[in-house]
Design a protein around this motif. Structure first.
Motif, PDB file in Angstrom:
ATOM      1  N   UNK A  32       0.866  -1.183   0.000  1.00 26.81           N
ATOM      2  CA  UNK A  32       0.000   0.000   0.000  1.00 26.81           C
ATOM      3  C   UNK A  32       0.901   1.231   0.000  1.00 26.81           C
ATOM      4  N   UNK A  33       0.708   2.071  -1.005  1.00 27.84           N
ATOM      5  CA  UNK A  33       1.389   3.360  -1.070  1.00 27.84           C
ATOM      6  C   UNK A  33       0.627   4.333  -0.176  1.00 27.84           C
ATOM      7  N   UNK A  34       1.245   4.712   0.943  1.00 31.56           N
ATOM      8  CA  UNK A  34       0.575   5.517   1.961  1.00 31.56           C
ATOM      9  C   UNK A  34       0.722   7.008   1.673  1.00 31.56           C
ATOM     10  N   UNK A  35       0.208   7.428   0.521  1.00 36.48           N
ATOM     11  CA  UNK A  35       0.216   8.853   0.190  1.00 36.48           C
ATOM     12  C   UNK A  35       1.587   9.408  -0.114  1.00 36.48           C
ATOM     13  N   UNK A  36       2.434   8.622  -0.774  1.00 35.93           N
ATOM     14  CA  UNK A  36       3.789   9.084  -1.087  1.00 35.93           C
ATOM     15  C   UNK A  36       3.753  10.316  -1.986  1.00 35.93           C
ATOM     16  N   UNK A  37       4.770  11.165  -1.826  1.00 42.28           N
ATOM     17  CA  UNK A  37       4.862  12.389  -2.615  1.00 42.28           C
ATOM     18  C   UNK A  37       6.005  12.336  -3.615  1.00 42.28           C
ATOM     19  N   UNK A  38       6.661  11.167  -3.718  1.00 42.84           N
ATOM     20  CA  UNK A  38       7.736  11.002  -4.696  1.00 42.84           C
ATOM     21  C   UNK A  38       7.234  10.071  -5.803  1.00 42.84           C
ATOM     22  N   UNK A  40       7.066   6.813  -5.853  1.00 42.03           N
ATOM     23  CA  UNK A  40       6.793   5.457  -5.361  1.00 42.03           C
ATOM     24  C   UNK A  40       5.737   4.745  -6.204  1.00 42.03           C
ATOM     25  N   UNK A  41       4.646   5.426  -6.506  1.00 43.50           N
ATOM     26  CA  UNK A  41       3.556   4.778  -7.253  1.00 43.50           C
ATOM     27  C   UNK A  41       4.023   4.308  -8.620  1.00 43.50           C
ATOM     28  N   UNK A  53      -1.296  -4.120  -5.257  1.00 42.00           N
ATOM     29  CA  UNK A  53      -0.967  -2.857  -4.601  1.00 42.00           C
ATOM     30  C   UNK A  53      -2.061  -1.830  -4.868  1.00 42.00           C
ATOM     31  N   UNK A  54      -2.091  -0.825  -4.006  1.00 41.40           N
ATOM     32  CA  UNK A  54      -3.004   0.295  -4.200  1.00 41.40           C
ATOM     33  C   UNK A  54      -2.401   1.509  -3.512  1.00 41.40           C
ATOM     34  N   UNK A  55      -2.977   2.658  -3.778  1.00 40.97           N
ATOM     35  CA  UNK A  55      -2.566   3.902  -3.116  1.00 40.97           C
ATOM     36  C   UNK A  55      -3.691   4.405  -2.226  1.00 40.97           C
ATOM     37  N   UNK A  56      -3.321   5.156  -1.196  1.00 43.49           N
ATOM     38  CA  UNK A  56      -4.304   5.744  -0.291  1.00 43.49           C
ATOM     39  C   UNK A  56      -3.791   7.093   0.176  1.00 43.49           C
ATOM     40  N   UNK A  57      -4.682   7.902   0.733  1.00 45.74           N
ATOM     41  CA  UNK A  57      -4.245   9.117   1.407  1.00 45.74           C
ATOM     42  C   UNK A  57      -3.418   8.720   2.632  1.00 45.74           C
TER      43      UNK A  57
END
Length: 313
Positions: A32-38, A40-41, A53-57
């Motif tokens: 889980x991508x925990x709201x990365x700002x680089x 990562x996704x 995988x998924x992304x979240x805030x």
């Protein structure tokens, strides 16, 4: 294998490669991508045919781990930090160890600390085998999160990972293991490499927040051991040593809190020698003679000159 990821663009590829290289025949990998700002996704997207995988805030480490737990189906759970590395035999080795001891709830293996390259001769972090498990908890001698393999049933019985704390999550869970008298099995092989904070990978948590969390954990352990008549002299002294170590580490961050913590420690609890690296004998002698604040000023070389000395200079 459950991987919470936050701003780990530089490292997550190597971490996932080590997860995918496991010899255990039935591994599910979820990130889980925990709201990365680089980026990562973008890196995770390159693995989407091999992992889920998924992304979240941004929600924080404990909440993300609990969401990973809820999304998984495995009987055994590896929580892999997004910049650590696993040996290919890590999961297989610890599954065998847990299957050999059906009453065990957690397998822990030795780990090695590193900065950039796992081939560098980093510090070995061995298992605390053959010592008082409560002392090992107090002194933080258990390996960190990625070195463990949990049984699902037990971790779910704890309610997963405790939310609302910012650091020391694995030690919070180890505390619960000891409180319940559950069995930990240890594997000797170094199958985990823990990436240390560095200039390239700074620690994202404020130092004072981490140190306050450690103090709260020590207070909880002390309260529990006192309530159940388990606070031996050795354990009490170990708690005091850890508090003194924390007080010293707070010195350059918040002098007022540092002094308050240091002054509250009974000096009789501190022996003349200590195995805590931040408590050398010369500091302990000063501390015994003149108290915490003066000892810290003298040992840090920041003792102000007297006005008369400055004037004459």
């Amino acid at each position: 294998i459950l991987v919470p990821v936050f701003n780990a663009e530089r490292y997550i590829g190597a971490t996932l490669d080590s997860a995918l290289a496991q010899t255990h025949p039935n591994c599910e990998i979820i990130a889980i991508d925990d709201g990365s700002m680089d980026g990562t996704a973008e890196v995770l997207r390159q693995y989407e045919n091999r992992i889920r995988w998924c992304s979240q805030d941004n929600a924080g480490q404990a909440i993300t781990r609990n969401r990973l737990l809820a999304a998984s189906a495995g009987e055994y759970l590896e929580f892999l930090d997004a910049d650590d590395i696993l040996h290919p035999e890590k999961i297989s080795n610890q599954v065998r160890a847990l299957q050999a001891k059906p009453e065990a709830v957690l397998a822990l293996g030795a780990m090695r600390l590193f900065y950039q390259d796992i081939d560098e001769e980093g510090v070995l972090y061995p298992n605390p085998v053959g010592i008082d498990p409560w002392l090992a908890l107090i002194k933080m001698q258990y390996p960190f999160t990625s070195a463990g393999l949990w049984t699902r049933n037990f971790l779910e019985s704890l309610g997963g990972w405790q939310e609302g704390i910012v650091s020391g999550h694995e030690y919070n869970r180890y505390f619960e293991v000891l409180k319940r008298g559950a069995l930990i099995v240890f594997t000797d092989e170094v199958h985990t490499w823990y990436r240390m904070p560095s200039k390239e990978k700074p620690n994202p948590r404020p130092r004072m927040t981490t140190l306050r969390e450690l103090l709260r954990q020590l207070a909880s352990i002390e309260d529990y051991l006192t309530e159940f008549g388990l606070l031996t002299v050795e354990r009490r002294r170990a708690i005091s040593e850890q508090r003194l170590d924390i007080a010293r580490k707070m010195w350059d961050v918040d002098r007022r809190v540092s002094v308050s913590v240091g002054n509250a420690i009974p000096s009789s609890d501190i022996g003349m020698t200590s195995d805590v690296p931040n408590l050398p004998s010369r500091f302990i002698v000063l501390y015994k003679l003149v108290g915490f604040e003066t000892a810290q000023r003298l040992s840090s070389g920041r003792w102000p000159m007297r006005a008369s000395t400055r004037a004459s200079g």
